[in-house]
Write a protein that holds these residues in place. Structure first.
Motif, PDB file in Angstrom:
ATOM      1  N   LEU A 226      -8.223   0.374  -2.676  1.00  0.00           N
ATOM      2  CA  LEU A 226      -9.367   1.064  -2.082  1.00  0.00           C
ATOM      3  C   LEU A 226     -10.138   1.763  -3.195  1.00  0.00           C
ATOM      4  O   LEU A 226      -9.588   2.588  -3.918  1.00  0.00           O
ATOM      5  N   PHE A 227     -11.408   1.409  -3.335  1.00  0.00           N
ATOM      6  CA  PHE A 227     -12.276   1.995  -4.350  1.00  0.00           C
ATOM      7  C   PHE A 227     -13.253   2.967  -3.693  1.00  0.00           C
ATOM      8  O   PHE A 227     -13.844   2.653  -2.653  1.00  0.00           O
ATOM      9  N   ASP A 228     -13.403   4.134  -4.312  1.00  0.00           N
ATOM     10  CA  ASP A 228     -14.464   5.072  -3.956  1.00  0.00           C
ATOM     11  C   ASP A 228     -15.498   4.962  -5.061  1.00  0.00           C
ATOM     12  O   ASP A 228     -15.354   5.548  -6.134  1.00  0.00           O
ATOM     13  N   LYS A 229     -16.525   4.133  -4.818  1.00  0.00           N
ATOM     14  CA  LYS A 229     -17.458   3.720  -5.867  1.00  0.00           C
ATOM     15  C   LYS A 229     -16.659   3.043  -6.983  1.00  0.00           C
ATOM     16  O   LYS A 229     -16.038   2.025  -6.739  1.00  0.00           O
ATOM     17  N   VAL A 230     -16.611   3.573  -8.177  1.00  0.00           N
ATOM     18  CA  VAL A 230     -15.900   2.871  -9.256  1.00  0.00           C
ATOM     19  C   VAL A 230     -14.465   3.376  -9.423  1.00  0.00           C
ATOM     20  O   VAL A 230     -13.734   2.885 -10.277  1.00  0.00           O
ATOM     21  N   THR A 231     -14.048   4.347  -8.615  1.00  0.00           N
ATOM     22  CA  THR A 231     -12.743   4.977  -8.792  1.00  0.00           C
ATOM     23  C   THR A 231     -11.732   4.419  -7.793  1.00  0.00           C
ATOM     24  O   THR A 231     -12.016   4.358  -6.589  1.00  0.00           O
ATOM     25  N   GLU A 232     -10.573   4.016  -8.289  1.00  0.00           N
ATOM     26  CA  GLU A 232      -9.485   3.607  -7.402  1.00  0.00           C
ATOM     27  C   GLU A 232      -8.845   4.849  -6.792  1.00  0.00           C
ATOM     28  O   GLU A 232      -8.388   5.735  -7.502  1.00  0.00           O
ATOM     29  N   VAL A 233      -8.796   4.916  -5.468  1.00  0.00           N
ATOM     30  CA  VAL A 233      -8.233   6.089  -4.792  1.00  0.00           C
ATOM     31  C   VAL A 233      -6.881   5.794  -4.147  1.00  0.00           C
ATOM     32  O   VAL A 233      -6.100   6.718  -3.875  1.00  0.00           O
ATOM     33  N   ALA A 234      -6.577   4.514  -3.885  1.00  0.00           N
ATOM     34  CA  ALA A 234      -5.286   4.158  -3.290  1.00  0.00           C
ATOM     35  C   ALA A 234      -5.080   2.664  -3.445  1.00  0.00           C
ATOM     36  O   ALA A 234      -6.041   1.890  -3.567  1.00  0.00           O
ATOM     37  N   ARG A 235      -3.798   2.265  -3.448  1.00  0.00           N
ATOM     38  CA  ARG A 235      -3.479   0.846  -3.468  1.00  0.00           C
ATOM     39  C   ARG A 235      -2.183   0.601  -2.719  1.00  0.00           C
ATOM     40  O   ARG A 235      -1.356   1.488  -2.547  1.00  0.00           O
ATOM     41  N   PHE A 236      -2.020  -0.633  -2.274  1.00  0.00           N
ATOM     42  CA  PHE A 236      -0.775  -1.067  -1.641  1.00  0.00           C
ATOM     43  C   PHE A 236      -0.463  -2.483  -2.137  1.00  0.00           C
ATOM     44  O   PHE A 236      -1.324  -3.355  -2.112  1.00  0.00           O
ATOM     45  N   PRO A 237       0.786  -2.728  -2.588  1.00  0.00           N
ATOM     46  CA  PRO A 237       1.864  -1.742  -2.751  1.00  0.00           C
ATOM     47  C   PRO A 237       1.625  -0.860  -3.969  1.00  0.00           C
ATOM     48  O   PRO A 237       0.979  -1.283  -4.926  1.00  0.00           O
ATOM     49  N   GLU A 238       2.148   0.343  -3.901  1.00  0.00           N
ATOM     50  CA  GLU A 238       1.986   1.267  -5.017  1.00  0.00           C
ATOM     51  C   GLU A 238       2.823   0.811  -6.209  1.00  0.00           C
ATOM     52  O   GLU A 238       3.885   0.221  -6.049  1.00  0.00           O
ATOM     53  N   VAL A 239       2.335   1.079  -7.398  1.00  0.00           N
ATOM     54  CA  VAL A 239       3.034   0.660  -8.616  1.00  0.00           C
ATOM     55  C   VAL A 239       4.081   1.715  -8.953  1.00  0.00           C
ATOM     56  O   VAL A 239       3.833   2.668  -9.682  1.00  0.00           O
ATOM     57  N   THR A 240       5.266   1.549  -8.386  1.00  0.00           N
ATOM     58  CA  THR A 240       6.403   2.435  -8.659  1.00  0.00           C
ATOM     59  C   THR A 240       7.642   1.580  -8.789  1.00  0.00           C
ATOM     60  O   THR A 240       7.688   0.435  -8.344  1.00  0.00           O
ATOM     61  N   SER A 241       8.667   2.152  -9.380  1.00  0.00           N
ATOM     62  CA  SER A 241       9.926   1.418  -9.525  1.00  0.00           C
ATOM     63  C   SER A 241      10.537   1.130  -8.173  1.00  0.00           C
ATOM     64  O   SER A 241      11.173   0.103  -7.960  1.00  0.00           O
ATOM     65  N   GLU A 242      10.323   2.035  -7.208  1.00  0.00           N
ATOM     66  CA  GLU A 242      10.901   1.846  -5.883  1.00  0.00           C
ATOM     67  C   GLU A 242      10.246   0.677  -5.156  1.00  0.00           C
ATOM     68  O   GLU A 242      10.908  -0.096  -4.475  1.00  0.00           O
ATOM     69  N   SER A 243       8.922   0.537  -5.331  1.00  0.00           N
ATOM     70  CA  SER A 243       8.219  -0.528  -4.620  1.00  0.00           C
ATOM     71  C   SER A 243       8.633  -1.913  -5.116  1.00  0.00           C
ATOM     72  O   SER A 243       8.461  -2.895  -4.414  1.00  0.00           O
ATOM     73  N   LYS A 244       9.180  -1.990  -6.329  1.00  0.00           N
ATOM     74  CA  LYS A 244       9.629  -3.278  -6.826  1.00  0.00           C
ATOM     75  C   LYS A 244      10.932  -3.711  -6.174  1.00  0.00           C
ATOM     76  O   LYS A 244      11.274  -4.879  -6.177  1.00  0.00           O
ATOM     77  N   VAL A 245      11.664  -2.752  -5.598  1.00  0.00           N
ATOM     78  CA  VAL A 245      12.902  -3.084  -4.913  1.00  0.00           C
ATOM     79  C   VAL A 245      12.617  -3.540  -3.490  1.00  0.00           C
ATOM     80  O   VAL A 245      13.171  -4.512  -2.997  1.00  0.00           O
ATOM     81  N   PHE A 246      11.711  -2.844  -2.808  1.00  0.00           N
ATOM     82  CA  PHE A 246      11.417  -3.176  -1.420  1.00  0.00           C
ATOM     83  C   PHE A 246       9.937  -2.965  -1.145  1.00  0.00           C
ATOM     84  O   PHE A 246       9.413  -1.878  -1.345  1.00  0.00           O
ATOM     85  N   VAL A 247       9.272  -4.021  -0.689  1.00  0.00           N
ATOM     86  CA  VAL A 247       7.869  -3.936  -0.298  1.00  0.00           C
ATOM     87  C   VAL A 247       7.786  -4.320   1.171  1.00  0.00           C
ATOM     88  O   VAL A 247       8.140  -5.439   1.543  1.00  0.00           O
ATOM     89  N   PRO A 248       7.347  -3.414   2.043  1.00  0.00           N
ATOM     90  CA  PRO A 248       7.269  -3.746   3.471  1.00  0.00           C
ATOM     91  C   PRO A 248       6.263  -4.849   3.736  1.00  0.00           C
ATOM     92  O   PRO A 248       5.323  -5.060   2.971  1.00  0.00           O
ATOM     93  N   LYS A 249       6.459  -5.566   4.841  1.00  0.00           N
ATOM     94  CA  LYS A 249       5.570  -6.657   5.198  1.00  0.00           C
ATOM     95  C   LYS A 249       4.181  -6.115   5.524  1.00  0.00           C
ATOM     96  O   LYS A 249       4.023  -5.082   6.169  1.00  0.00           O
ATOM     97  N   VAL A 250       3.168  -6.838   5.055  1.00  0.00           N
ATOM     98  CA  VAL A 250       1.783  -6.415   5.267  1.00  0.00           C
ATOM     99  C   VAL A 250       1.405  -6.615   6.736  1.00  0.00           C
ATOM    100  O   VAL A 250       1.534  -7.730   7.267  1.00  0.00           O
ATOM    101  N   THR A 251       0.939  -5.556   7.382  1.00  0.00           N
ATOM    102  CA  THR A 251       0.434  -5.627   8.747  1.00  0.00           C
ATOM    103  C   THR A 251      -0.842  -4.803   8.845  1.00  0.00           C
ATOM    104  O   THR A 251      -1.112  -3.962   7.988  1.00  0.00           O
ATOM    105  N   LYS A 252      -1.606  -5.034   9.910  1.00  0.00           N
ATOM    106  CA  LYS A 252      -2.829  -4.252  10.109  1.00  0.00           C
ATOM    107  C   LYS A 252      -2.492  -2.769  10.274  1.00  0.00           C
ATOM    108  O   LYS A 252      -3.189  -1.905   9.731  1.00  0.00           O
ATOM    109  N   LYS A 253      -1.437  -2.467  11.017  1.00  0.00           N
ATOM    110  CA  LYS A 253      -1.046  -1.074  11.247  1.00  0.00           C
ATOM    111  C   LYS A 253      -0.647  -0.397   9.941  1.00  0.00           C
ATOM    112  O   LYS A 253      -1.030   0.751   9.679  1.00  0.00           O
TER     113      LYS A 253
END
Length: 271
Positions: A226-253
């Motif tokens: 998600l970009f706010d103009k040129v700035t990234e404000v959020a992303r999924f999946p987040e770049v963390t060591s934990e997210s590399k172990v488990f990434v939940p299935k992508v859903t609209k919710k």
């Protein structure tokens, strides 16, 4: 100019989707025209020929009884899994992929009753199908646009009508991306407005963009930013060591909650 270019890029996909929707039997059209589904249909229908040949060669009749019991068990198991998937799955692409996987596993289990070599033949056949054909992604775009990295950069820096851009980075060779391919277009139908727009970038066509946006081509695809103009404000999946172990299935919710789309829509409507 860039917005017009992005819209024109999405026109062929939109026209293809419209043509399929106008077909009186769209599911039959996909089954015949898409190699992925057509080859699976051939494989499953070939079982009846193999079954008839095996039963005609059976003199004692014992094979018929054992095979019939195994077939009934396989059908019952598949129906249970089918109902569970209908309730749990959110996208049609994921539902089809999982249903085909269960059907192939049960077919292999049934053919074990007939002949081990037949089972091996079907297994190798499914491997070949996997190698030569690919499940087609969702072909609708909703209110999202296919973008190039240059178009995205231009829209973020020069387009004043949309403050936020939610962009999906995917590849056409990733099964996870294909199964989640309908999520962003469906979200765009609900949340797209003058304050937030939606875009899709195929990293298979623009691999150099992956490093620019900090995305691994082999992990965490699809990635949503998600970009706010040129700035990234959020992303999924987040770049963390934990997210590399488990990434939940992508859903609209999941994406709606992660990017707080409901709040952004309310804020837009209240202005």
């Amino acid at each position: 100019m860039e917005v017009a270019t992005a819209t024109e890029a999405s026109a062929p996909a939109a026209s293809g989707a419209a043509a399929r929707q106008n077909h009186p039997f769209p599911w039959l059209d996909s089954a015949i025209s898409e190699p992925y589904y057509f080859l699976h249909l051939l494989a499953f229908f070939s079982y009846f020929a193999a079954r008839s040949a095996a039963l005609s060669a059976d003199d004692g009749g014992e094979l018929h009884d054992r095979l019939l019991r195994r077939e009934i068990q396989a059908v019952l198991v598949f129906l249970v899994l089918f109902v569970v998937k209908i309730v749990k799955e959110e996208t049609w692409e994921t539902f089809l992929a999982d249903s085909l996987l269960y059907a192939k596993g049960l077919l292999l289990a049934v053919t074990l009753v007939i002949n081990y070599w037949l089972t091996l033949g079907y297994f190798l056949g499914f491997v070949v199908i996997y190698a030569v054909a690919q499940q087609p992604p969702y072909d609708g775009l909703g209110h999202s646009n296919h973008l190039t990295p240059l178009q995205l950069e231009s829209l973020l820096t020069e387009e004043p009508t949309s403050r936020f851009w939610l962009v999906e980075f995917r590849t056409s060779f990733s099964a996870t991306c294909i199964q989640a391919s309908s999520v962003l277009p469906e979200l765009s139908n609900i949340y797209s407005n003058k304050n937030i727009s939606f875009g899709i970038i195929d990293l298979g066509h623009f691999p150099n963009a992956a490093a620019k946006f900090g995305i691994s081509m082999w992990d965490h695809l699809p990635t949503y930013i998600l970009f706010d103009k040129v700035t990234e404000v959020a992303r999924f999946p987040e770049v963390t060591s934990e997210s590399k172990v488990f990434v939940p299935k992508v859903t609209k919710k999941l994406l709606c909650q992660h990017f707080d789309l409901d709040r952004r829509l309310i804020e837009y409507l209240s202005t």
